[in-house]
Design an enzyme around this catalytic site. Structure first.
Site, short mmCIF file in Angstrom:
data_model
loop_
_atom_site.label_atom_id
_atom_site.label_comp_id
_atom_site.label_asym_id
_atom_site.label_seq_id
_atom_site.Cartn_x
_atom_site.Cartn_y
_atom_site.Cartn_z
N ARG A 192 -13.56 4.90 21.69
CA ARG A 192 -14.04 5.55 20.46
C ARG A 192 -13.11 6.67 20.00
O ARG A 192 -13.51 7.61 19.32
CB ARG A 192 -15.46 6.10 20.61
CG ARG A 192 -16.46 5.02 20.87
CD ARG A 192 -17.87 5.46 20.53
NE ARG A 192 -18.76 4.36 20.79
CZ ARG A 192 -19.37 4.18 21.95
NH1 ARG A 192 -19.21 5.05 22.91
NH2 ARG A 192 -20.16 3.15 22.12
N LYS A 230 -3.35 7.62 8.22
CA LYS A 230 -3.77 6.26 7.90
C LYS A 230 -3.22 5.34 8.99
O LYS A 230 -2.00 5.29 9.20
CB LYS A 230 -3.20 5.81 6.55
CG LYS A 230 -4.01 6.27 5.37
CD LYS A 230 -3.51 5.58 4.11
CE LYS A 230 -4.25 6.07 2.89
NZ LYS A 230 -3.68 5.53 1.64
N GLU A 244 10.76 5.53 -0.37
CA GLU A 244 9.62 6.45 -0.28
C GLU A 244 10.06 7.88 -0.62
O GLU A 244 9.31 8.64 -1.22
CB GLU A 244 8.99 6.43 1.13
CG GLU A 244 8.28 5.13 1.50
CD GLU A 244 6.88 4.96 0.85
OE1 GLU A 244 6.48 5.77 0.01
OE2 GLU A 244 6.21 3.96 1.19
N LYS A 251 3.92 15.34 1.20
CA LYS A 251 2.83 14.52 1.76
C LYS A 251 1.76 15.41 2.38
O LYS A 251 0.56 15.18 2.20
CB LYS A 251 3.37 13.52 2.77
CG LYS A 251 2.24 12.65 3.32
CD LYS A 251 2.53 11.20 3.41
CE LYS A 251 1.25 10.43 3.72
NZ LYS A 251 1.49 9.10 4.16
N GLU A 271 -8.46 10.02 0.66
CA GLU A 271 -8.17 9.33 -0.60
C GLU A 271 -9.39 9.10 -1.48
O GLU A 271 -9.69 7.99 -1.88
CB GLU A 271 -7.44 7.99 -0.33
CG GLU A 271 -6.64 7.54 -1.55
CD GLU A 271 -5.72 6.37 -1.26
OE1 GLU A 271 -5.01 6.40 -0.24
OE2 GLU A 271 -5.71 5.44 -2.07
N ARG A 297 -4.92 11.68 -3.35
CA ARG A 297 -4.03 10.99 -2.41
C ARG A 297 -3.54 9.65 -2.95
O ARG A 297 -2.48 9.15 -2.55
CB ARG A 297 -4.73 10.80 -1.04
CG ARG A 297 -3.81 10.19 0.00
CD ARG A 297 -4.34 10.28 1.41
NE ARG A 297 -3.44 9.63 2.34
CZ ARG A 297 -3.48 9.78 3.66
NH1 ARG A 297 -4.38 10.56 4.20
NH2 ARG A 297 -2.62 9.13 4.42
N ASN A 329 0.45 6.15 -3.77
CA ASN A 329 0.56 4.69 -3.92
C ASN A 329 1.37 4.29 -5.15
O ASN A 329 1.32 3.13 -5.56
CB ASN A 329 -0.84 4.06 -4.00
CG ASN A 329 -1.58 4.21 -2.69
OD1 ASN A 329 -0.98 4.17 -1.62
ND2 ASN A 329 -2.88 4.41 -2.77
N HIS A 350 2.95 0.88 -5.38
CA HIS A 350 2.45 0.09 -4.26
C HIS A 350 1.54 -1.06 -4.69
O HIS A 350 1.36 -1.99 -3.93
CB HIS A 350 1.71 0.98 -3.26
CG HIS A 350 2.63 1.82 -2.40
ND1 HIS A 350 3.59 2.66 -2.94
CD2 HIS A 350 2.75 1.93 -1.05
CE1 HIS A 350 4.24 3.26 -1.96
NE2 HIS A 350 3.77 2.83 -0.81
N HIS A 397 2.79 -3.99 -2.62
CA HIS A 397 2.00 -4.64 -1.56
C HIS A 397 1.80 -6.12 -1.85
O HIS A 397 1.83 -6.96 -0.94
CB HIS A 397 0.62 -3.97 -1.41
CG HIS A 397 0.66 -2.73 -0.57
ND1 HIS A 397 -0.38 -1.83 -0.54
CD2 HIS A 397 1.60 -2.24 0.28
CE1 HIS A 397 -0.08 -0.84 0.30
NE2 HIS A 397 1.12 -1.06 0.79
N HIS A 440 9.06 -3.07 3.38
CA HIS A 440 8.11 -2.33 2.54
C HIS A 440 8.84 -1.51 1.47
O HIS A 440 8.48 -1.55 0.28
CB HIS A 440 7.25 -1.42 3.42
CG HIS A 440 6.30 -0.56 2.66
ND1 HIS A 440 5.24 -1.07 1.93
CD2 HIS A 440 6.26 0.80 2.47
CE1 HIS A 440 4.60 -0.07 1.34
NE2 HIS A 440 5.20 1.07 1.65
N1 GLY Z 1 1.24 5.87 2.38
C1 GLY Z 1 0.20 6.34 1.54
C2 GLY Z 1 -0.73 7.30 2.19
O1 GLY Z 1 -0.50 7.71 3.30
O2 GLY Z 1 -1.72 7.65 1.61
#
Ligand code: GLY
Length: 360
Positions: free
Chosen positions: A121, A143, A185, A227, A237, A241, A245, A248, A252, A265
Site C-alpha cells: 500500500r 505521476k 520537453e 514544473k 491536475e 497542471r 500537456n 501531448h 500521445h 515520447h
Molecule cells: N508530464 C506531465 C505532468 O507531469 O503532469
C-alpha cells in the site's frame, strides 16, 4: 549543485541537480530517515552503466540494497513487469519502511514509482533520472503508472518521490536521439510558462546539443523550477497542471497508433506541439511569427515536425485521441498558447481544424 524545492506541504521534496551526484545517492538518502532495506529498479541499458556506483553509495551509507533489472523500452512499462517487481520485492522481504530507487529514464521512473505506490500500500521512493527527458519532466511531480494496450499511462497513481537526484554526468553517454527528444520537453516549458526561457533556448540550442555542462545545468534547473511551481499549485491536475500537456493530445495519440516504440515520447510531442501552435494561431490568435518560431526551434533541435498519415491511420489517430485521459465529456481538448509563455487549457477544437493542421 543546484537545488529546486517542490512545495507540497508534508510531501515537499528537493530536486538536486549537478555533476557527480550518483556517488552521493546514499548520503542524500540517509537524510530522509528511511529504513535500511531498499531496491534499486533499473533497466538492462542503464544498469550496466550506473547501478554499480548507486549500489556502492547506498551500501557505504548503511543501506542494504537489492538490484532489480527490467527490460529496456516502453513495452516494459506494463502490469506484467510490475508483477515481476512485486515478486522480487517480496522475495527480498522489503518492508513498509523500505524504499525503492528508480534508476533510469522515464519508463523506469514511471514503473518503479507505480510499484512503490502500490507495494504494501505504498513505500517511499527516490528518483534518479538518467535521461534529459526524465530529469526535466517525468521524475518530478509524482505521476507514476504503466500502459495498457488501449493507451499510454492508463493505470497509475500520484505518488511523490522523497527526493529527485539529477546527475548531469549521466547525460554524457545519452544517445543523441534521446538528448534531442529531451529537448522537446525543455522547449515546452518556454512555450507554456517563460518566453524569456524560449528566447534563451533559441540562442543556447547549439551549446545544449553539444552537451555544454553549464547550458545543460541551466536548462534542467529552469525546467524543474517551472514544473515544481506548477505541481506545487495543482498536484493532482484539477486545473493548471494540465498546461504541462501542451502538445501531448496529438503526441500521445501518435505514440499509441505507432505501437509505442517508433517515436520516442519527445519526438511525438514535438509534432504535437507544432500542431498545437498552429491551432493556437487559428483559435486564439497566437501571432504567426510565434508559431513559426516554435516550429523553427523544434526543427533546429533535429526533432520531427510532421507526420504523414494515410486515411486509415488518421482515423486511428482520432480514435486514440478519444481514449486519452484528457478527453472530457467525449470531447478532445487541447492546451493552446495565447502568446509565448502563456497558455490556456481545456480548449475544445473542432475535428476539421485538427485535421487541417495535421495535413498542413
Ligand atoms: N508530464 C506531465 C505532468 O507531469 O503532469
Amino acid at each position: 549543485m543546484r537545488t529546486v524545492q517542490v512545495p507540497l506541504g508534508k510531501r515537499s521534496y528537493r530536486i538536486l541537480i549537478g555533476g557527480g551526484l550518483l556517488a552521493r545517492l546514499g548520503t542524500e538518502c540517509k537524510k530522509l530517515s528511511l529504513g535500511a532495506g531498499c531496491a534499486v529498479i533499473t533497466d538492462r541499458n542503464v544498469g550496466p552503466r550506473f547501478a554499480k556506483v548507486a549500489l556502492a553509495s547506498l551500501k557505504a551509507a548503511g543501506f542494504d540494497p537489492v538490484l532489480i533489472t527490467v527490460p529496456a523500452g516502453e513495452t516494459a512499462k506494463s502490469l506484467k513487469t510490475v508483477q515481476s517487481c512485486y515478486d522480487q520485492l517480496a522475495t527480498h522481504r522489503l518492508e513498509r519502511k523500505s524504499f525503492i530507487v528508480a534508476l533510469g529514464g522515464g519508463v523506469v521512473g514511471d514503473l518503479a514509482g507505480f510499484v512503490a505506490a502500490t507495494y504494501l500500500r505504498g513505500v517511499a521512493f527516490v528518483q534518479v533520472p538518467t535521461t534529459l527527458l526524465s530529469q526535466v519532466d517525468s521524475s518530478v511531480g509524482g505521476k507514476v503508472g504503466v500502459n495498457l494496450k488501449a493507451g499510454k499511462n492508463l493505470v497509475g497513481a500520484f505518488h511523490q518521490p522523497r527526493l529527485v537526484l539529477c546527475d548531469l554526468d549521466t547525460l554524457r553517454s545519452l544517445p543523441e536521439r534521446e538528448l534531442r527528444a529531451g529537448l522537446a520537453e525543455v522547449i515546452k516549458y518556454g512555450i507554456i510558462y517563460d518566453a524569456r526561457m524560449f528566447a534563451w533556448l533559441e540562442k543556447q540550442l547549439p551549446a545544449l546539443l553539444a552537451r555544454d555542462a553549464k547550458a545543460l545545468a541551466a536548462a534542467v534547473a529552469r525546467s524543474c523550477e517551472i514544473k515544481a511551481d506548477v505541481v506545487g499549485q495543482d498536484e493532482t491536475e484539477t486545473g493548471l497542471r494540465a498546461i504541462l500537456n501542451f502538445g501531448h493530445t496529438i503526441g500521445h495519440a501518435i505514440e499509441a497508433i505507432s505501437g509505442y516504440g517508433e517515436y520516442l515520447h519527445g519526438e511525438a510531442i514535438s509534432i504535437g506541439q507544432i500542431a498545437a501552435a498552429k491551432l493556437s494561431t487559428a483559435q486564439l490568435g497566437l501571432p504567426e511569427r510565434d508559431s513559426a518560431g516554435i516550429a523553427a526551434l523544434f526543427t533546429a533541435a533535429g526533432l520531427p515536425t510532421r507526420i504523414k498519415l494515410s486515411p486509415v491511420q488518421r482515423k486511428k489517430l482520432f480514435a486514440a485521441m478519444q481514449l486519452d485521459k484528457k478527453v472530457s465529456g467525449g470531447e478532445i481538448t487541447f492546451v493552446l498558447a495565447k502568446k509565448l509563455g502563456e497558455v490556456i487549457w481545456n480548449q475544445k477544437v473542432p475535428q476539421t481544424e485538427i485535421e487541417r493542421v495535421l495535413i498542413d
